[in-house]
Write a protein that holds these residues in place. Sequence first.
Motif, mmCIF file in Angstrom:
data_model
loop_
_atom_site.group_PDB
_atom_site.id
_atom_site.type_symbol
_atom_site.label_atom_id
_atom_site.label_comp_id
_atom_site.label_asym_id
_atom_site.label_seq_id
_atom_site.Cartn_x
_atom_site.Cartn_y
_atom_site.Cartn_z
ATOM 1 N N LEU A 65 0.906 -0.823 -5.165
ATOM 2 C CA LEU A 65 1.954 -0.755 -6.184
ATOM 3 C C LEU A 65 3.091 -1.716 -5.841
ATOM 4 O O LEU A 65 3.267 -2.099 -4.683
ATOM 5 N N PRO A 66 3.908 -2.067 -6.843
ATOM 6 C CA PRO A 66 5.063 -2.931 -6.584
ATOM 7 C C PRO A 66 6.107 -2.194 -5.731
ATOM 8 O O PRO A 66 6.538 -1.086 -6.071
ATOM 9 N N ARG A 70 11.154 2.551 -4.161
ATOM 10 C CA ARG A 70 12.325 2.685 -3.282
ATOM 11 C C ARG A 70 12.825 4.119 -3.166
ATOM 12 O O ARG A 70 13.074 4.609 -2.064
ATOM 13 N N ASP A 71 13.027 4.787 -4.285
ATOM 14 C CA ASP A 71 13.584 6.146 -4.255
ATOM 15 C C ASP A 71 12.652 7.112 -3.533
ATOM 16 O O ASP A 71 13.100 7.906 -2.701
ATOM 17 N N GLU A 72 11.377 7.063 -3.851
ATOM 18 C CA GLU A 72 10.405 7.980 -3.235
ATOM 19 C C GLU A 72 10.304 7.751 -1.732
ATOM 20 O O GLU A 72 10.182 8.708 -0.962
ATOM 21 N N VAL A 73 10.372 6.497 -1.309
ATOM 22 C CA VAL A 73 10.320 6.185 0.124
ATOM 23 C C VAL A 73 11.605 6.668 0.799
ATOM 24 O O VAL A 73 11.558 7.311 1.856
ATOM 25 N N LEU A 133 7.064 9.450 -0.411
ATOM 26 C CA LEU A 133 5.955 8.504 -0.294
ATOM 27 C C LEU A 133 6.230 7.563 0.862
ATOM 28 O O LEU A 133 7.374 7.405 1.296
ATOM 29 N N HIS A 134 5.165 6.918 1.315
ATOM 30 C CA HIS A 134 5.279 5.920 2.369
ATOM 31 C C HIS A 134 4.673 4.621 1.844
ATOM 32 O O HIS A 134 3.675 4.640 1.129
ATOM 33 N N THR A 135 5.273 3.511 2.202
ATOM 34 C CA THR A 135 4.705 2.214 1.846
ATOM 35 C C THR A 135 4.478 1.409 3.116
ATOM 36 O O THR A 135 5.230 1.513 4.078
ATOM 37 N N VAL A 181 0.871 -1.174 0.000
ATOM 38 C CA VAL A 181 0.000 0.000 0.000
ATOM 39 C C VAL A 181 0.907 1.222 0.000
ATOM 40 O O VAL A 181 1.820 1.334 0.817
ATOM 41 N N ALA A 182 0.670 2.119 -0.948
ATOM 42 C CA ALA A 182 1.469 3.337 -1.079
ATOM 43 C C ALA A 182 0.576 4.547 -0.836
ATOM 44 O O ALA A 182 -0.584 4.568 -1.264
#
Length: 170
Positions: free
Chosen positions: A117-118, A123-126, A131-133, A44-45
């Motif tokens: 999302l996969p 990775r970069d955004e987190v 973004l948070h996953t 979940v993003a």
Amino acid sequence: VNYLRPEKVYQAVLDERVDLGLVSYPETTRDVVALPWREEPMVVACSPDHPLARRGQVRPEDLEDTEFIGFDEDLPIRRDIDRFLRERGVHVRVVMQFDNIQSMKEALRLGNAVSILPAPMLRDEVAEGRLHTTPMDCALFRPLGIIHRRRKTFPRAAQVFLDLLRDPAA
């Protein structure tokens, strides 16, 4: 390397404009061979400010009636996510839909919606805090595959690239 919608990747392989294609939800056809490559876990993003960002894990039912950013309806990943939610009795409100992950990530950053999302694509955004996953309490994976024309003789560079992709150590 070019990004194309899946049907255009298949067509490029069929037309022999490319030697290899990388697609999600690969399917072998009469003229195309699909080789399994890897499976990416789905998460979940959302934006770091979203209430779900504070959870250590998300259950599918936690997504009930949330604003959701989805993939275009004609994409296999959308059908798979829809099936996943439907099997769990979860209804989301699709407020936007896109045919690519980059646009979805931008929309998530700017709004109060969530998506599935996969994980490797985020990775970069987190890492940068954009973004948070959050993992789900049940597994959902996006299969990736390598496609090529049946009975294709590869140029040396294409064969080396294919071998590199398929090498588990790489």
